[in-house]
Enzyme design. Structure first.
Site, PDB file in Angstrom:
ATOM      1  N   ARG A 137      43.808  39.875  50.986  1.00 40.80           N
ATOM      2  CA  ARG A 137      44.808  40.721  50.262  1.00 40.80           C
ATOM      3  C   ARG A 137      45.571  41.177  51.326  1.00 40.80           C
ATOM      4  NH1 ARG A 137      46.927  42.328  45.606  1.00 40.80           N
ATOM      5  NH2 ARG A 137      46.925  44.501  45.365  1.00 40.80           N
ATOM      6  N   THR A 181      51.179  35.960  39.199  1.00 41.78           N
ATOM      7  CA  THR A 181      50.061  35.744  40.100  1.00 41.78           C
ATOM      8  C   THR A 181      49.492  34.464  39.565  1.00 41.78           C
ATOM      9  OG1 THR A 181      49.634  38.288  40.326  1.00 41.78           O
ATOM     10  CG2 THR A 181      47.736  36.697  40.504  1.00 41.78           C
ATOM     11  N   THR A 230      48.534  35.767  44.828  1.00 46.25           N
ATOM     12  CA  THR A 230      49.708  36.380  44.394  1.00 46.25           C
ATOM     13  C   THR A 230      50.857  36.872  45.147  1.00 46.25           C
ATOM     14  OG1 THR A 230      50.570  38.247  42.781  1.00 46.25           O
ATOM     15  CG2 THR A 230      48.844  38.680  44.347  1.00 46.25           C
ATOM     16  N   ASN A 241      52.592  39.317  43.908  1.00 41.85           N
ATOM     17  CA  ASN A 241      52.985  40.292  42.871  1.00 41.85           C
ATOM     18  C   ASN A 241      53.758  39.873  42.002  1.00 41.85           C
ATOM     19  OD1 ASN A 241      52.145  42.689  41.783  1.00 41.85           O
ATOM     20  ND2 ASN A 241      53.627  44.014  42.993  1.00 41.85           N
ATOM     21  N   GLN A 284      53.992  43.168  47.478  1.00 41.84           N
ATOM     22  CA  GLN A 284      52.601  43.869  47.359  1.00 41.84           C
ATOM     23  C   GLN A 284      52.411  45.466  47.360  1.00 41.84           C
ATOM     24  OE1 GLN A 284      50.121  42.383  44.941  1.00 41.84           O
ATOM     25  NE2 GLN A 284      50.441  40.849  46.634  1.00 41.84           N
ATOM     26  N   SER A 331      43.969  46.339  43.628  1.00 42.67           N
ATOM     27  CA  SER A 331      44.440  45.026  42.837  1.00 42.67           C
ATOM     28  C   SER A 331      43.618  45.107  41.798  1.00 42.67           C
ATOM     29  CB  SER A 331      43.913  44.043  43.762  1.00 42.67           C
ATOM     30  OG  SER A 331      44.360  42.643  43.048  1.00 42.67           O
ATOM     31  N   GLY A 349      48.380  38.417  35.430  1.00 46.39           N
ATOM     32  CA  GLY A 349      48.735  39.331  34.529  1.00 46.39           C
ATOM     33  C   GLY A 349      48.737  40.732  35.010  1.00 46.39           C
ATOM     34  N   GLY A 350      48.649  41.157  36.131  1.00 36.25           N
ATOM     35  CA  GLY A 350      48.555  42.313  36.702  1.00 36.25           C
ATOM     36  C   GLY A 350      47.567  42.931  36.006  1.00 36.25           C
TER      37      GLY A 350
HETATM   38  O1  DON Z   1      46.880  42.530  42.661  1.00 37.33           O
HETATM   39  C1  DON Z   1      47.332  42.885  41.589  1.00 37.33           C
HETATM   40  O2  DON Z   1      46.791  43.540  40.527  1.00 37.33           O
HETATM   41  C2  DON Z   1      48.679  42.616  41.210  1.00 37.33           C
HETATM   42  N1  DON Z   1      49.625  42.444  42.531  1.00 37.33           N
HETATM   43  C3  DON Z   1      48.416  41.247  40.374  1.00 37.33           C
HETATM   44  C4  DON Z   1      50.100  40.797  40.057  1.00 37.33           C
HETATM   45  C5  DON Z   1      50.126  39.701  38.972  1.00 37.33           C
HETATM   46  O3  DON Z   1      49.087  39.616  38.472  1.00 37.33           O
HETATM   47  C6  DON Z   1      51.324  39.348  38.623  1.00 37.33           C
HETATM   48  N2  DON Z   1      51.241  38.677  37.496  1.00 37.33           N
HETATM   49  N3  DON Z   1      51.244  39.043  36.532  1.00 37.33           N
END
Ligand code: DON
Length: 564
Positions: free
Chosen positions: A100, A373, A391, A393, A412, A444, A465-466
């Site tokens: 990370r 991501t 990712t 981000n 990020q 994350s 998918g965040g």
């Molecule tokens: O680490 C995380 O949770 C976020 N930076 C992930 C970002 C992500 O999945 C973007 N796409 N949807």
């Protein structure tokens, strides 16, 4: 009926029962005998498989696939970002690597606040101020140092070949280029190389990235963190007002972590530990649901959606409050993951009425969706499995593209909580545990996961998918385990999401009837009617009973399974 006959009937009935218990859905995705890579682009899966065919193991293939995604999928694949890897070796050993990004040394709690204490819009999401110290190059070199079998140059070679050949622009990619054209030009100016040719069918070549990779191949990891690339990168970021210095790059180290491991019915689930919330949150959710037989509810039927939502609501409330970088904050995992605590958490659950999120915690906030991501899953012919989510981000990260080096830089820093109670781009609100500090890792949701069944490797799975990653991965596992779907069906099935706040269920466009939504509304659930987003983009592999592999490559993207 003779005794013998009776015995035969009993035996047959017993076989049927055992058969039911272990019965698996017939495959509908790509099936191969020995090895497989499933990723966001066919080119990247093919690079991974070419390494496996040359005798490399899953870890070698990870190096090639990760770098090939930086070439073929610059939307999320990266050199300028970071990620997490969970592995299970053929002998059953498990572990996880945290590569990370970290906050630069100059970062501090109020970094993104103005003099009145308000969050400055865009500062943690767009351009150089949003960039955290990248971890990807260090991550793949560390994986190779510990588990690789082929020389590093041999793993980078097929990626260099891909760079020389160029990458064809797909329909979906062209649409993404177009969607993000404006902010990319805003951050980089009209002369940035990145938008030279982006029509469907065009072949993109990246000469600057080719030079950077050739230097990395020749000089190793230090090229990126201490060499010419480091100097150019730090100067580039600082000239644009960012914080990452040469000293930050030189100090970056990935960390081996103990994954989160828990049992759910006859499964053993191995997933990412903090600083990702994925494993802990999924652990809480599965164990809150465990007392119920969800297969009896029916796939995506109202009682299943209710139970899943209530578990997610409670687990995300804990996530946002308690979780952060374990090197900086102490997380009470022994309590959060204990039977007594989880049982108590579900005390107020009723099938008759939704639990309003205010009764679980406070606050109301907007939520954004995105898909920037990327996840890939690998199984080699020995049975080693690697599950990686990586990712930048946001889409193309901070949008800051280093023309000279040929790659995008992450944003990020937005995964930190810039101010208590203030939502980040995923609508997640954070607390002190995830506040900004120098050299700290931001929390994350990435959930690279491996699942064992009856002690054997059964599934490798993960998603972008965040904030929606955790629910997408959990639903995919349940689709295959409780609802009898093949890997490809489990990945394709329509998904829904709830994350405590905002207090609403989001449904994908297809597969959820008005009758279902009305039934939920009548019980007090809020349903987001405004948007119909895609929730996650899962790439997974299932091991069939005869040992063959079935790929699940998400129909929502250009994702492709390749194997042999
Ligand atoms: O680490 C995380 O949770 C976020 N930076 C992930 C970002 C992500 O999945 C973007 N796409 N949807």
């Amino acid at each position: 009926m003779s005794l013998n006959r009776h015995c035969i009937y009993l035996f047959a009935f017993g076989l049927m029962l055992t058969g039911c218990k272990t019965r698996q859905a017939p495959p509908t995705g790509l099936v191969t005998k020995q090895a497989m890579v499933v990723s966001a682009r066919e080119e990247a899966s093919a690079v991974g498989v070419s390494i496996l065919q040359k005798g490399g193991n899953a870890f070698d293939a990870m190096v090639g696939t990760e770098l090939a995604l930086a070439v073929a999928y610059p939307f999320a694949g990266n050199l300028g970002g970071g990620g997490f890897m969970v592995y299970r070796k053929a002998n059953g050993d498990v572990g996880a690597l945290d590569y990370r990004e970290k906050a630069p040394m100059a970062a501090h709690k109020g970094l993104y606040l103005d003099s009145l204490g308000n969050v400055v819009p865009g500062m943690s999401t767009l351009g150089a101020t949003a960039v955290a110290v990248p971890g990807t190059v260090a991550g793949i070199f560390e994986v190779h140092r510990k588990f690789g079998t082929l020389p590093m140059e041999d793993l980078i070679a097929p990626v260099i070949e891909l760079l020389e050949r160029g990458v064809a622009v797909t329909q979906k990619q062209a649409e993404r280029f177009e969607r993000y054209r404006e902010p990319i030009l805003e951050v980089n100016g009209e002369n940035t190389w990145f938008f030279n040719a982006c029509q469907v069918g065009d072949t993109l070549q990246y000469p600057a990235l080719l030079n950077t990779l050739e230097r990395i191949s020749k000089n190793g990891r230090d090229e990126f963190y201490k060499g010419e690339t480091a100097k150019k990168l730090a100067a580039f970021i600082q000239a644009r007002g960012g914080y990452v210095t040469e000293a930050d790059l030189a100090a970056y180290e990935p960390v081996w972590r103990q994954p989160v491991i828990f049992a759910y019915k006859d499964l053993k689930i191995i997933s990412m530990s903090p600083p990702s919330s994925g494993g802990v949150t999924m652990n809480q959710m599965f164990r809150m649901m465990e007392p119920y037989d969800v297969s009896e509810f029916g796939h995506n039927a109202a009682p299943y959606v209710q139970l899943f939502t209530e578990a997610a609501r409670r687990a995300y409330a804990d996530r946002n409050y308690f979780l952060g970088d374990p090197d900086f904050v102490s997380i009470p995992l022994d309590v959060l993951l204990s039977d007594a605590y989880l049982e108590d958490r579900m005390q107020g659950f009723s099938m008759e009425r939704a639990t309003p999120s205010e009764e679980v915690e406070h606050g109301r906030i907007p939520m954004a969706e995105s898909m920037e991501t990327t996840h890939y899953s690998i199984v080699d012919s020995e049975g080693n499995a690697v599950s990686v989510t990586t990712t930048l981000n946001g889409a193309y990260g901070s949008k800051l593209y280093c023309d000279e080096l040929g790659f995008f830089l992450n944003n990020q820093m937005d995964d930190f909580s810039a101010k208590a109670g203030y939502p980040n781009m995923f609508g997640l609100i954070g607390a002190e545990a995830n506040s900004i500090a120098p050299a700290k890792r931001m929390l994350s949701s990435m959930t690279p996961t491996i699942v064992e069944k009856e002690g054997e490797l059964w599934m490798v799975v993960g998603s972008p998918g965040g904030s929606t990653i955790i629910t997408a991965v959990a639903q995919t596992i349940l689709n295959a385990h409780a609802f009898g779907m093949s890997m490809q069906e489990a990945v394709n099935a329509p998904r829904f999401h709830h994350q405590w706040l905002p207090d609403h269920i989001v449904f994908e466009q297809e597969g959820f009837s008005e009758a279902l939504k009305n039934a939920l509304t009548s019980k007090g659930y809020h349903i987001n009617q405004d948007r119909t987003p895609i929730l996650g983009k899962v790439d997974a592999i299932r091991v069939l009973e005869d040992g063959r592999l079935e790929g699940g490559a998400d129909r929502r993207g250009d994702d492709t399974a390749v194997g042999y």
